[in-house]
Design a protein around this motif. Structure first.
Motif, PDB file in Angstrom:
ATOM      1  N   VAL A  49       0.840  -1.206   0.000  1.00  0.00           N
ATOM      2  CA  VAL A  49       0.000   0.000   0.000  1.00  0.00           C
ATOM      3  C   VAL A  49       0.872   1.251   0.000  1.00  0.00           C
ATOM      4  O   VAL A  49       0.615   2.206  -0.753  1.00  0.00           O
ATOM      5  CB  VAL A  49      -0.949   0.004   1.209  1.00  0.00           C
ATOM      6  CG1 VAL A  49      -1.631   1.357   1.368  1.00  0.00           C
ATOM      7  CG2 VAL A  49      -2.004  -1.089   1.056  1.00  0.00           C
ATOM      8  N   VAL A  62       2.531   1.624  -3.542  1.00  0.00           N
ATOM      9  CA  VAL A  62       1.567   1.979  -4.585  1.00  0.00           C
ATOM     10  C   VAL A  62       1.098   3.422  -4.421  1.00  0.00           C
ATOM     11  O   VAL A  62       0.992   4.171  -5.403  1.00  0.00           O
ATOM     12  CB  VAL A  62       0.373   1.006  -4.568  1.00  0.00           C
ATOM     13  CG1 VAL A  62      -0.752   1.509  -5.468  1.00  0.00           C
ATOM     14  CG2 VAL A  62       0.814  -0.379  -5.019  1.00  0.00           C
ATOM     15  N   LEU A  63       0.828   3.857  -3.179  1.00  0.00           N
ATOM     16  CA  LEU A  63       0.365   5.225  -2.954  1.00  0.00           C
ATOM     17  C   LEU A  63       1.436   6.242  -3.359  1.00  0.00           C
ATOM     18  O   LEU A  63       1.138   7.247  -4.025  1.00  0.00           O
ATOM     19  CB  LEU A  63      -0.021   5.418  -1.493  1.00  0.00           C
ATOM     20  CG  LEU A  63      -1.323   4.741  -1.042  1.00  0.00           C
ATOM     21  CD1 LEU A  63      -1.563   4.979   0.445  1.00  0.00           C
ATOM     22  CD2 LEU A  63      -2.514   5.257  -1.853  1.00  0.00           C
ATOM     23  N   MET A 114       1.913   6.053  -7.209  1.00  0.00           N
ATOM     24  CA  MET A 114       0.744   6.581  -7.909  1.00  0.00           C
ATOM     25  C   MET A 114       0.718   8.104  -7.832  1.00  0.00           C
ATOM     26  O   MET A 114       0.386   8.782  -8.812  1.00  0.00           O
ATOM     27  CB  MET A 114      -0.528   5.993  -7.277  1.00  0.00           C
ATOM     28  CG  MET A 114      -1.802   6.283  -8.063  1.00  0.00           C
ATOM     29  SD  MET A 114      -1.868   5.415  -9.640  1.00  0.00           S
ATOM     30  CE  MET A 114      -1.733   6.762 -10.805  1.00  0.00           C
ATOM     31  N   ASP A 174       3.279   9.383 -10.236  1.00  0.00           N
ATOM     32  CA  ASP A 174       2.809   9.185 -11.604  1.00  0.00           C
ATOM     33  C   ASP A 174       1.765  10.234 -11.987  1.00  0.00           C
ATOM     34  O   ASP A 174       1.785  10.764 -13.100  1.00  0.00           O
ATOM     35  CB  ASP A 174       2.228   7.777 -11.743  1.00  0.00           C
ATOM     36  CG  ASP A 174       1.995   7.393 -13.192  1.00  0.00           C
ATOM     37  OD1 ASP A 174       2.533   8.076 -14.077  1.00  0.00           O
ATOM     38  OD2 ASP A 174       1.271   6.418 -13.438  1.00  0.00           O
ATOM     39  N   ALA A 203      -6.166   6.460 -12.572  1.00  0.00           N
ATOM     40  CA  ALA A 203      -5.631   5.826 -11.362  1.00  0.00           C
ATOM     41  C   ALA A 203      -6.120   4.387 -11.235  1.00  0.00           C
ATOM     42  O   ALA A 203      -5.356   3.485 -10.859  1.00  0.00           O
ATOM     43  CB  ALA A 203      -6.018   6.635 -10.131  1.00  0.00           C
ATOM     44  N   SER A 204      -7.399   4.148 -11.560  1.00  0.00           N
ATOM     45  CA  SER A 204      -7.950   2.791 -11.451  1.00  0.00           C
ATOM     46  C   SER A 204      -7.294   1.831 -12.440  1.00  0.00           C
ATOM     47  O   SER A 204      -7.231   0.620 -12.195  1.00  0.00           O
ATOM     48  CB  SER A 204      -9.458   2.820 -11.673  1.00  0.00           C
ATOM     49  OG  SER A 204      -9.775   3.148 -13.016  1.00  0.00           O
ATOM     50  N   ARG A 245      -4.069   2.348 -13.614  1.00  0.00           N
ATOM     51  CA  ARG A 245      -2.626   2.327 -13.330  1.00  0.00           C
ATOM     52  C   ARG A 245      -2.307   1.533 -12.068  1.00  0.00           C
ATOM     53  O   ARG A 245      -1.265   0.877 -11.999  1.00  0.00           O
ATOM     54  CB  ARG A 245      -2.140   3.768 -13.167  1.00  0.00           C
ATOM     55  CG  ARG A 245      -0.635   3.920 -13.184  1.00  0.00           C
ATOM     56  CD  ARG A 245      -0.073   3.767 -14.578  1.00  0.00           C
ATOM     57  NE  ARG A 245       1.359   4.015 -14.576  1.00  0.00           N
ATOM     58  CZ  ARG A 245       2.283   3.059 -14.453  1.00  0.00           C
ATOM     59  NH1 ARG A 245       1.925   1.794 -14.372  1.00  0.00           N
ATOM     60  NH2 ARG A 245       3.564   3.356 -14.457  1.00  0.00           N
ATOM     61  N   ILE A 246      -3.190   1.572 -11.089  1.00  0.00           N
ATOM     62  CA  ILE A 246      -2.922   0.889  -9.817  1.00  0.00           C
ATOM     63  C   ILE A 246      -2.722  -0.613 -10.005  1.00  0.00           C
ATOM     64  O   ILE A 246      -1.789  -1.188  -9.414  1.00  0.00           O
ATOM     65  CB  ILE A 246      -4.038   1.200  -8.799  1.00  0.00           C
ATOM     66  CG1 ILE A 246      -3.864   2.633  -8.266  1.00  0.00           C
ATOM     67  CG2 ILE A 246      -4.021   0.213  -7.644  1.00  0.00           C
ATOM     68  CD1 ILE A 246      -4.985   3.092  -7.355  1.00  0.00           C
ATOM     69  N   LEU A 273       0.808  -1.176 -11.084  1.00  0.00           N
ATOM     70  CA  LEU A 273       1.777  -0.952 -10.009  1.00  0.00           C
ATOM     71  C   LEU A 273       1.775  -2.112  -9.024  1.00  0.00           C
ATOM     72  O   LEU A 273       2.835  -2.545  -8.548  1.00  0.00           O
ATOM     73  CB  LEU A 273       1.459   0.361  -9.285  1.00  0.00           C
ATOM     74  CG  LEU A 273       1.630   1.642 -10.116  1.00  0.00           C
ATOM     75  CD1 LEU A 273       1.183   2.854  -9.308  1.00  0.00           C
ATOM     76  CD2 LEU A 273       3.076   1.816 -10.557  1.00  0.00           C
ATOM     77  N   ILE A 274       0.590  -2.626  -8.704  1.00  0.00           N
ATOM     78  CA  ILE A 274       0.500  -3.768  -7.781  1.00  0.00           C
ATOM     79  C   ILE A 274       1.231  -4.971  -8.367  1.00  0.00           C
ATOM     80  O   ILE A 274       2.007  -5.651  -7.684  1.00  0.00           O
ATOM     81  CB  ILE A 274      -0.973  -4.105  -7.490  1.00  0.00           C
ATOM     82  CG1 ILE A 274      -1.626  -2.996  -6.663  1.00  0.00           C
ATOM     83  CG2 ILE A 274      -1.078  -5.437  -6.746  1.00  0.00           C
ATOM     84  CD1 ILE A 274      -3.102  -3.191  -6.438  1.00  0.00           C
TER      85      ILE A 274
END
Length: 365
Positions: free
Chosen positions: A28, A31-32, A35, A38, A61-62, A64-65, A68-69
């Protein structure tokens, strides 16, 4: 000394729970932060088209996340391994477990089991979520964050070769003779591969044979002159079937879909080494989470008061990051044929599996 590979049920659950909480917390955090960084660079481009606003930023964001995960989950497992093992060592819990007769492998067994579960979840997440996010985000970026054409088969960044000439398109929708290309560029090359002419068009449709460019504009490299043309047909050797195959994006396909694509490419004699390496890496990539407890295990042992705990943690981190460097390098070599695809995907995994086992056995068992 216990003969079971796993310690008691209570201890196994205790270690697994501790490990999972730290994996989630580190993931978390990563990713935060990533993000946010980014969005600092992408927000301006997202808001450029008229009508785009907060909803489009949230949509980006939805999409790209999940990427990243998928990319940083193995790093999260590595960092969580180091945090967990250093904490256990500092609290003398590892000393207590070894005093109770547990071997180094038994101490690590709950973490390895948890990492195996994380690898399975990661594979499923990549197949069900990340592939779809890749397809949608690439198509959206190709139209510069304007509305994506309402077509489930939209593909982006299409690159097609017709002998020495090249046809590129920002997006492709439809299939067969109904294919429509947008933001098209035709590069005509002369002897030695030098570009002698460039034609840009807003779109292209199948002309049977060839592809009819809409509102083409030709730029002659030799004379540096631009000319608007009424109509132009290019790529007469490019059939819809070839375009269907050449425009496939492996990152947007699931494991099973990619298998079918590789078979189709091999059937017509096209090069598949890059796709095959990607296919193998769909398995070896998530399994890298299983290596992290082993590579970071050096931080679990040794007396905390000896002053070497920090050095051990650095060694564990160095081993983990060395794996990612070697894995990326091998995959790049496999993509252009330097390594066989199977070797490119699996050699780093087995190499560092042996390295981790050797370090653990030589120092602790």
């Amino acid at each position: 000394m216990q003969l079971d590979f796993f310690p008691s049920r209570t201890l196994t659950l205790y270690l697994a729970k501790m490990f999972v909480v730290r994996i989630f917390a580190v993931l978390v955090m990563l990713v935060l932060v990533l993000m946010a960084l980014d969005l600092l660079s992408a927000t301006g481009r997202i808001l450029t088209p008229e009508g785009n606003g907060q909803a489009e930023i949230l949509k980006y964001a939805s999409l790209r996340i999940p990427q990243l995960i998928s990319r940083f989950l193995p790093y999260s497992v590595l960092l969580a391994t180091l945090i967990t093992l250093v904490t256990l060592n500092q609290n003398s819990e590892v000393v207590a477990m070894k005093a109770a007769g547990l071997s180094a492998h038994q101490v690590l067994a709950p973490l390895l089991l948890t990492a195996a579960v994380v690898a399975v979840v990661s594979f499923a997440f990549n197949e069900r979520v990340v592939t779809r996010a890749n397809t949608t985000l690439k198509a959206w970026e190709a139209v510069q964050y304007e509305p994506i054409p309402d077509d489930s088969g939209v593909r982006s960044n299409v690159y097609l070769s017709d002998g020495t000439n090249v046809l590129t398109a920002a997006t492709l929708v439809g299939s067969g003779e109904n294919i429509q290309l947008s933001n098209v560029t035709w590069y005509q090359r002369g002897p030695g591969g030098i570009i002698i002419e460039q034609v840009k068009a807003s779109g292209a449709t199948y002309a049977a044979p060839g592809w009819r460019l809409a509102d083409p504009e030709r730029f002659d490299v030799g004379s540096a002159e631009t000319e608007e043309l009424g109509e132009m047909i290019v790529g007469e050797a490019l059939t819809p079937e070839q375009i269907d195959l050449q425009s496939i994006d492996p990152d947007g396909q699931s494991f099973w879909e990619l298998s079918e694509t590789i078979d189709a490419f091999e059937a017509i004699g096209m090069r598949t080494s890059e796709m095959r390496a990607n296919w193998w890496h769909r398995i070896s990539g998530p399994l890298s989470a299983l290596l992290m407890p082993l590579l970071g295990s050096v931080a679990a042992f040794g007396l905390a008061r000896s002053g070497q705990l920090f050095v051990r943690a650095i060694i564990g981190m160095a081993l983990g990051f060395a794996y990612f460097v070697v894995d990326n390098a091998a995959l790049a070599m496999g993509s252009f044929g330097g390594y066989p695809p199977f070797l490119a995907a699996w050699a780093p995994f087995f190499l560092f599996l042996l390295v981790g086992e050797t370090v653990l056995i030589r120092t602790e068992e």
